[in-house]
Design a protein around this motif. Structure first.
Motif, PDB file in Angstrom:
ATOM      1  N   UNK A   4       0.831  -1.205   0.000  1.00 25.13           N
ATOM      2  CA  UNK A   4       0.000   0.000   0.000  1.00 25.13           C
ATOM      3  C   UNK A   4       0.863   1.252   0.000  1.00 25.13           C
ATOM      4  N   UNK A   5       1.893   1.285   0.846  1.00 23.13           N
ATOM      5  CA  UNK A   5       2.782   2.455   0.906  1.00 23.13           C
ATOM      6  C   UNK A   5       3.529   2.663  -0.408  1.00 23.13           C
ATOM      7  N   UNK A   6       3.989   1.578  -1.007  1.00 20.53           N
ATOM      8  CA  UNK A   6       4.711   1.683  -2.282  1.00 20.53           C
ATOM      9  C   UNK A   6       3.783   2.255  -3.356  1.00 20.53           C
ATOM     10  N   UNK A   7       2.546   1.757  -3.430  1.00 26.56           N
ATOM     11  CA  UNK A   7       1.599   2.258  -4.428  1.00 26.56           C
ATOM     12  C   UNK A   7       1.240   3.716  -4.188  1.00 26.56           C
ATOM     13  N   UNK A   8       1.139   4.144  -2.920  1.00 28.59           N
ATOM     14  CA  UNK A   8       0.868   5.549  -2.622  1.00 28.59           C
ATOM     15  C   UNK A   8       2.010   6.433  -3.104  1.00 28.59           C
ATOM     16  N   UNK A   9       3.243   5.992  -2.896  1.00 30.77           N
ATOM     17  CA  UNK A   9       4.401   6.781  -3.342  1.00 30.77           C
ATOM     18  C   UNK A   9       4.426   6.864  -4.865  1.00 30.77           C
ATOM     19  N   UNK A  10       4.096   5.777  -5.531  1.00 30.29           N
ATOM     20  CA  UNK A  10       4.069   5.788  -6.995  1.00 30.29           C
ATOM     21  C   UNK A  10       3.002   6.734  -7.509  1.00 30.29           C
ATOM     22  N   UNK A  11       1.879   6.814  -6.807  1.00 29.48           N
ATOM     23  CA  UNK A  11       0.804   7.682  -7.278  1.00 29.48           C
ATOM     24  C   UNK A  11       1.155   9.155  -7.082  1.00 29.48           C
ATOM     25  N   UNK A  12       2.036   9.464  -6.149  1.00 31.97           N
ATOM     26  CA  UNK A  12       2.438  10.862  -5.928  1.00 31.97           C
ATOM     27  C   UNK A  12       3.570  11.284  -6.856  1.00 31.97           C
ATOM     28  N   UNK A  13       4.457  10.370  -7.131  1.00 32.87           N
ATOM     29  CA  UNK A  13       5.599  10.646  -7.987  1.00 32.87           C
ATOM     30  C   UNK A  13       5.129  10.738  -9.434  1.00 32.87           C
ATOM     31  N   UNK A  14       5.676  11.699 -10.172  1.00 34.85           N
ATOM     32  CA  UNK A  14       5.304  11.825 -11.573  1.00 34.85           C
ATOM     33  C   UNK A  14       6.536  12.110 -12.424  1.00 34.85           C
ATOM     34  N   UNK A  15       6.413  11.796 -13.693  1.00 31.06           N
ATOM     35  CA  UNK A  15       7.432  12.140 -14.675  1.00 31.06           C
ATOM     36  C   UNK A  15       6.823  13.226 -15.544  1.00 31.06           C
ATOM     37  N   UNK A  16       7.489  14.366 -15.601  1.00 32.63           N
ATOM     38  CA  UNK A  16       7.049  15.492 -16.431  1.00 32.63           C
ATOM     39  C   UNK A  16       8.009  15.594 -17.614  1.00 32.63           C
ATOM     40  N   UNK A  30       7.469   3.508 -21.584  1.00 33.27           N
ATOM     41  CA  UNK A  30       7.856   2.124 -21.290  1.00 33.27           C
ATOM     42  C   UNK A  30       8.351   1.979 -19.847  1.00 33.27           C
ATOM     43  N   UNK A  31       9.252   2.841 -19.426  1.00 37.44           N
ATOM     44  CA  UNK A  31       9.808   2.763 -18.076  1.00 37.44           C
ATOM     45  C   UNK A  31       8.748   3.111 -17.036  1.00 37.44           C
ATOM     46  N   UNK A  32       7.946   4.136 -17.305  1.00 39.52           N
ATOM     47  CA  UNK A  32       6.901   4.542 -16.358  1.00 39.52           C
ATOM     48  C   UNK A  32       5.870   3.431 -16.178  1.00 39.52           C
ATOM     49  N   UNK A  33       5.500   2.775 -17.260  1.00 40.12           N
ATOM     50  CA  UNK A  33       4.526   1.693 -17.173  1.00 40.12           C
ATOM     51  C   UNK A  33       5.055   0.560 -16.304  1.00 40.12           C
ATOM     52  N   UNK A  34       6.314   0.231 -16.480  1.00 37.71           N
ATOM     53  CA  UNK A  34       6.930  -0.850 -15.696  1.00 37.71           C
ATOM     54  C   UNK A  34       6.881  -0.543 -14.200  1.00 37.71           C
ATOM     55  N   UNK A  35       6.989   0.739 -13.845  1.00 38.94           N
ATOM     56  CA  UNK A  35       7.008   1.131 -12.437  1.00 38.94           C
ATOM     57  C   UNK A  35       5.668   1.677 -11.937  1.00 38.94           C
ATOM     58  N   UNK A 147      17.378   5.185 -21.479  1.00 40.66           N
ATOM     59  CA  UNK A 147      16.564   4.144 -20.847  1.00 40.66           C
ATOM     60  C   UNK A 147      17.170   3.676 -19.529  1.00 40.66           C
ATOM     61  N   UNK A 148      18.457   3.394 -19.538  1.00 44.18           N
ATOM     62  CA  UNK A 148      19.124   2.935 -18.320  1.00 44.18           C
ATOM     63  C   UNK A 148      19.123   3.988 -17.227  1.00 44.18           C
ATOM     64  N   UNK A 149      19.398   5.214 -17.612  1.00 40.08           N
ATOM     65  CA  UNK A 149      19.472   6.298 -16.626  1.00 40.08           C
ATOM     66  C   UNK A 149      18.091   6.633 -16.065  1.00 40.08           C
ATOM     67  N   UNK A 150      17.062   6.641 -16.919  1.00 39.82           N
ATOM     68  CA  UNK A 150      15.712   6.916 -16.421  1.00 39.82           C
ATOM     69  C   UNK A 150      15.283   5.837 -15.437  1.00 39.82           C
ATOM     70  N   UNK A 151      15.552   4.581 -15.751  1.00 37.31           N
ATOM     71  CA  UNK A 151      15.199   3.501 -14.838  1.00 37.31           C
ATOM     72  C   UNK A 151      15.931   3.665 -13.502  1.00 37.31           C
ATOM     73  N   UNK A 152      17.203   3.999 -13.551  1.00 37.08           N
ATOM     74  CA  UNK A 152      18.002   4.189 -12.331  1.00 37.08           C
ATOM     75  C   UNK A 152      17.456   5.343 -11.498  1.00 37.08           C
ATOM     76  N   UNK A 153      17.189   6.468 -12.147  1.00 42.25           N
ATOM     77  CA  UNK A 153      16.685   7.645 -11.428  1.00 42.25           C
ATOM     78  C   UNK A 153      15.288   7.373 -10.863  1.00 42.25           C
ATOM     79  N   UNK A 154      14.459   6.693 -11.628  1.00 47.28           N
ATOM     80  CA  UNK A 154      13.103   6.394 -11.155  1.00 47.28           C
ATOM     81  C   UNK A 154      13.145   5.472  -9.937  1.00 47.28           C
ATOM     82  N   UNK A 155      13.989   4.476  -9.976  1.00 42.49           N
ATOM     83  CA  UNK A 155      14.128   3.592  -8.807  1.00 42.49           C
ATOM     84  C   UNK A 155      14.604   4.380  -7.588  1.00 42.49           C
TER      85      UNK A 155
END
Length: 164
Positions: A4-16, A30-35, A147-155
């Motif tokens: 639940x906490x992980x999903x709440x954080x994902x819903x607040x975080x956004x990529x602009x 692609x990366x946003x969908x995965x996360x 792709x690699x850097x976006x995934x790293x930063x998103x994580x």
């Protein structure tokens, strides 16, 4: 941390995404969908609508810097901003956002000053005729690095949001 906490954080975080002339829109999706993170493409027009509820399109007026201003007004600390625009990168780094260029180049509090200085120097050289101002073309390795850097930063952003 529970699901639940992980999903709440994902819903607040956004990529602009500064979407005008952005060559990595599909990679961002692609990366946003995965996360499971919302993406907002901001543009002066010409965006193709998406049926994905996690993808938002915002069309701003044609005024100079209208997309940049919208992104700055809506970015929060720990959000991710994708832009090739150095002044926008500087403004969003100052807000505490994670900022990434479409070639995979991260802009951080430690690197943004040099990026701004180099941009200003190149602009001066173009204005004085010392430089033609050609930019390097977008290459396949840029897409891969992005792709690699976006995934790293998103994580990292998700982990930071979950801990904060």
């Amino acid at each position: 941390m529970n699901t639940t906490n992980i999903n709440q954080e994902r819903s607040r975080l956004q990529i602009l995404v500064d979407a005008d002339a952005c060559p990595v829109k599909a990679e961002v999706e692609k990366v946003a969908e995965r996360h499971g993170v919302v993406v907002t493409f901001v543009s002066n027009g010409g965006l193709r609508p998406s049926r994905d509820p996690m993808i938002r399109n915002v069309v701003v007026s044609k005024g100079a810097d209208a997309a940049d201003d919208w992104i700055v007004d809506n970015a929060k600390p720990n959000d991710i901003v994708v832009t090739a625009d150095i002044p926008l990168a500087a403004r969003t780094v100052a807000l505490g956002a994670h900022v990434l260029g479409p070639t995979g180049r991260p802009f951080t509090p430690e690197t943004i000053g040099m990026a701004v200085a180099m941009r200003d120097l190149k602009q001066h050289l173009r204005e004085t005729g010392e430089s033609k101002g050609y930019n390097a073309g977008f290459a396949p390795q840029d897409r891969s690095r992005f792709l690699g850097e976006l995934d790293r930063i998103l994580r990292r952003a998700l982990k930071s949001a979950a801990l904060g």
